[in-house]
Design a protein around this motif. Structure first.
Motif, mmCIF file in Angstrom:
data_model
loop_
_atom_site.group_PDB
_atom_site.id
_atom_site.type_symbol
_atom_site.label_atom_id
_atom_site.label_comp_id
_atom_site.label_asym_id
_atom_site.label_seq_id
_atom_site.Cartn_x
_atom_site.Cartn_y
_atom_site.Cartn_z
ATOM 1 N N UNK A 400 0.818 -1.206 0.000
ATOM 2 C CA UNK A 400 0.000 0.000 0.000
ATOM 3 C C UNK A 400 0.857 1.264 0.000
ATOM 4 N N UNK A 401 1.883 1.284 0.846
ATOM 5 C CA UNK A 401 2.706 2.492 0.995
ATOM 6 C C UNK A 401 3.702 2.659 -0.155
ATOM 7 N N UNK A 402 4.527 1.646 -0.365
ATOM 8 C CA UNK A 402 5.606 1.767 -1.358
ATOM 9 C C UNK A 402 5.115 1.615 -2.794
ATOM 10 N N UNK A 403 4.166 0.700 -2.991
ATOM 11 C CA UNK A 403 3.755 0.370 -4.361
ATOM 12 C C UNK A 403 2.388 0.930 -4.746
ATOM 13 N N UNK A 404 1.778 1.691 -3.862
ATOM 14 C CA UNK A 404 0.476 2.313 -4.137
ATOM 15 C C UNK A 404 -0.564 1.295 -4.599
ATOM 16 N N UNK A 405 -0.528 0.109 -3.997
ATOM 17 C CA UNK A 405 -1.459 -0.961 -4.379
ATOM 18 C C UNK A 405 -2.893 -0.600 -3.991
ATOM 19 N N UNK A 406 -3.838 -1.217 -4.685
ATOM 20 C CA UNK A 406 -5.249 -1.013 -4.365
ATOM 21 C C UNK A 406 -5.515 -1.545 -2.957
ATOM 22 N N UNK A 407 -6.053 -0.696 -2.101
ATOM 23 C CA UNK A 407 -6.200 -1.027 -0.687
ATOM 24 C C UNK A 407 -7.129 -2.217 -0.471
ATOM 25 N N UNK A 408 -8.311 -2.200 -1.067
ATOM 26 C CA UNK A 408 -9.286 -3.279 -0.831
ATOM 27 C C UNK A 408 -8.725 -4.628 -1.247
ATOM 28 N N UNK A 409 -8.137 -4.710 -2.411
ATOM 29 C CA UNK A 409 -7.590 -5.968 -2.892
ATOM 30 C C UNK A 409 -6.452 -6.440 -1.991
ATOM 31 N N UNK A 410 -5.608 -5.519 -1.558
ATOM 32 C CA UNK A 410 -4.484 -5.871 -0.694
ATOM 33 C C UNK A 410 -4.965 -6.411 0.645
ATOM 34 N N UNK A 411 -5.977 -5.775 1.212
ATOM 35 C CA UNK A 411 -6.507 -6.229 2.493
ATOM 36 C C UNK A 411 -7.287 -7.538 2.346
ATOM 37 N N UNK A 412 -7.950 -7.736 1.217
ATOM 38 C CA UNK A 412 -8.612 -9.023 0.960
ATOM 39 C C UNK A 412 -7.574 -10.151 0.972
ATOM 40 N N UNK A 413 -6.448 -9.915 0.329
ATOM 41 C CA UNK A 413 -5.387 -10.925 0.296
ATOM 42 C C UNK A 413 -4.835 -11.186 1.692
ATOM 43 N N UNK A 414 -4.676 -10.114 2.472
ATOM 44 C CA UNK A 414 -4.166 -10.271 3.837
ATOM 45 C C UNK A 414 -5.153 -11.047 4.698
ATOM 46 N N UNK A 415 -6.443 -10.789 4.507
ATOM 47 C CA UNK A 415 -7.463 -11.507 5.276
ATOM 48 C C UNK A 415 -7.461 -12.993 4.946
ATOM 49 N N UNK A 416 -7.309 -13.315 3.667
ATOM 50 C CA UNK A 416 -7.248 -14.725 3.271
ATOM 51 C C UNK A 416 -6.005 -15.394 3.840
ATOM 52 N N UNK A 417 -4.902 -14.648 3.864
ATOM 53 C CA UNK A 417 -3.669 -15.179 4.435
ATOM 54 C C UNK A 417 -3.839 -15.443 5.930
ATOM 55 N N UNK A 418 -4.546 -14.533 6.610
ATOM 56 C CA UNK A 418 -4.814 -14.736 8.026
ATOM 57 C C UNK A 418 -5.657 -15.972 8.259
ATOM 58 N N UNK A 419 -6.708 -16.139 7.471
ATOM 59 C CA UNK A 419 -7.589 -17.308 7.618
ATOM 60 C C UNK A 419 -6.802 -18.594 7.417
ATOM 61 N N UNK A 420 -5.957 -18.600 6.397
ATOM 62 C CA UNK A 420 -5.149 -19.793 6.125
ATOM 63 C C UNK A 420 -4.188 -20.074 7.255
ATOM 64 N N UNK A 421 -3.545 -19.014 7.774
ATOM 65 C CA UNK A 421 -2.598 -19.188 8.873
ATOM 66 C C UNK A 421 -3.256 -19.685 10.138
ATOM 67 N N UNK A 422 -4.434 -19.155 10.424
ATOM 68 C CA UNK A 422 -5.169 -19.579 11.626
ATOM 69 C C UNK A 422 -5.593 -21.047 11.490
ATOM 70 N N UNK A 423 -6.061 -21.410 10.306
ATOM 71 C CA UNK A 423 -6.495 -22.796 10.086
ATOM 72 C C UNK A 423 -5.332 -23.754 10.223
ATOM 73 N N UNK A 424 -4.186 -23.374 9.688
ATOM 74 C CA UNK A 424 -3.000 -24.242 9.746
ATOM 75 C C UNK A 424 -2.489 -24.411 11.172
ATOM 76 N N UNK A 425 -2.626 -23.352 11.974
ATOM 77 C CA UNK A 425 -2.083 -23.411 13.347
ATOM 78 C C UNK A 425 -2.938 -24.228 14.292
ATOM 79 N N UNK A 426 -4.176 -24.549 13.878
ATOM 80 C CA UNK A 426 -5.055 -25.327 14.763
ATOM 81 C C UNK A 426 -4.777 -26.816 14.681
#
Length: 426
Positions: A400-426
């Motif tokens: 978002x800061x360095x590459x001026x990426x689209x905020x919504x798409x970037x946060x959607x990807x981060x949310x999916x990464x969080x879901x995957x990480x949480x699922x894997x850690x269980x």
């Protein structure tokens, strides 16, 4: 014969009752407070184990050193202090514990609590729970508890806000972020390393305030529902759009906004407004210029950033061979008397109930500024899944800061990464 057997049975029952009545309760043996309202035991009844010697992991400061010395003299218990950062102790105790190398008592930041509880490496603050609840502020108690159980012995509370160099800002209006942007645009001189505003822009501890300010969230149900991830909610998107707008007054790559660079510019009088945490309150009282602390100002639409509030405390580990001595030590470190010395000796804000009302601090502008921010803050979630939050959003800041990426798409990807990480850690 039947009469004799009957009398023998009665005699046996009486003997059993006498034995049961003379048996010490569990708090006499382990120090665990099982007070049911009829027990007259007090914390002073707790006795350390003979020959106890403790290992203590924490960050050193003058108060820790003096408190350790006093405790050793009072209880004749040796305490070996090893300096470990409070955000590192949780991972270390989980690895060193099974090897028999873990500390008896650790200093730890509150967002690591859930992970240590689930791993079974810390024990509840049971014996001194009543005293702790009476002496500690609500925000500190909430941060030191997990699923309704108090584990910590709270020491201090921390958050972040704006340190202002009054010699540079003078009478500039700083009531909103638009005011700050206007001041910074006039003051900035990048070629001379002169900046109106700076902070650790890659840190999600600070960036969370913009998300929360626009009614976004980390996890649902006050940070406890990890199945409800809110970092790509409408409020979160708006918050990170505001975050990206700060780049116009801080035109540097994230890698160039290191804490060392920022603090050096601040100390040299080349940075006018420094968004930083309470743990630097003490050093800021010694700056060669006048420093004022302002709560985070209003963004757009009447929304104000909501700073995360955490607590540092002491915890008894499940690996200790001396649980009574460890309880005594953790409680001694966070007694009302000791915490009363904390602010004066270190600049840290103690987790004391009613501290903010003490008359001698009424005119301490920097302290009052932070106390206002704490009252308007949000508790730092302490569920184990917070580790996924920090990790998943590391790359999002750069995108978002360095590459001026689209905020919504970037946060959607981060949310999916969080879901995957949480699922894997269980």
């Amino acid at each position: 014969m039947k009469k004799i057997l009957k009398m023998s049975s009665i005699t046996m029952i009486i003997l059993l009752l006498l034995v049961a009545c003379s048996k010490p309760n569990s708090s006499d043996q382990s120090g665990t407070n099982t007070n049911d309202g009829n027990d007259t035991a007090t914390p002073t009844d707790l006795k350390p184990e003979p020959g106890a010697e403790l290992l203590f992991w924490t960050m050193k400061d003058p108060l820790v050193e003096s408190a350790v010395k006093e405790f050793e003299e009072k209880y004749n218990i040796k305490v070996n202090v090893e300096e470990v950062q409070t955000w590192d102790t949780a991972d270390r105790v989980k690895t060193d514990g099974p090897a028999g190398l873990a500390a008896d008592v650790i200093g730890m930041v509150s967002d690591n609590l859930g992970a240590t509880v689930d791993a079974g490496v810390v024990v509840p603050n049971d014996y001194f729970e009543k005293d702790t609840r009476e002496n500690s502020s609500k925000v500190a108690l909430d941060a030191s508890s997990y699923k309704g159980v108090l584990y910590g012995y709270p020491r201090d509370v921390y958050t972040y806000s704006l340190y202002v160099n009054k010699d540079l800002v003078k009478d500039a209006k700083l009531e909103t972020w638009d005011d700050i942007k206007a001041f910074a645009k006039k003051y900035n001189n990048v070629s001379k390393n002169q900046f109106g505003f700076m902070y650790d822009a890659k840190s999600w501890y600070f960036n969370s305030s913009f998300i929360l300010g626009y009614d976004g969230y980390i996890f649902g149900k006050n940070g406890t529902d990890v199945n409800d991830i809110g970092i790509n909610s409408a409020g979160a998107v708006k918050g990170m759009e505001f975050y990206h707008s700060l780049k116009e007054i801080l035109p540097l790559k994230l890698q160039d906004i290191s804490n060392d660079v920022r603090l050096h510019l601040w100390e040299q009088g080349k940075l006018a407004i420094n968004m930083d945490a309470t743990w630097n309150l003490g050093p800021n009282k010694k700056m060669p210029f006048e420093v004022e602390v302002l709560p985070l100002p209003e963004m757009s639409d009447g929304k104000t950033p909501v700073a995360l509030v955490g607590s540092t405390g002491y915890y008894v580990t499940s690996y200790t061979k001396y649980p009574n001595a460890s309880r005594l030590f953790a409680n001694f470190l966070t007694s009302k008397e000791k915490l009363g010395e904390l602010y004066e000796s270190t600049g840290r804000i103690p987790a004391l109930n009613g501290f903010e009302n003490e008359e001698k601090y009424k005119n301490d502008q920097m302290l009052q500024g932070f106390l206002t921010q704490i009252n308007n803050g949000a508790a730092l979630p302490n569920v184990p899944e917070m580790s996924n939050y920090w990790k998943s959003l590391e790359s999002a800041t750069m995108e978002i800061w360095d590459n001026d990426a689209e905020v919504k798409k970037t946060l959607d990807n981060a949310a999916e990464d969080m879901k995957s990480g949480i699922k894997t850690s269980k």
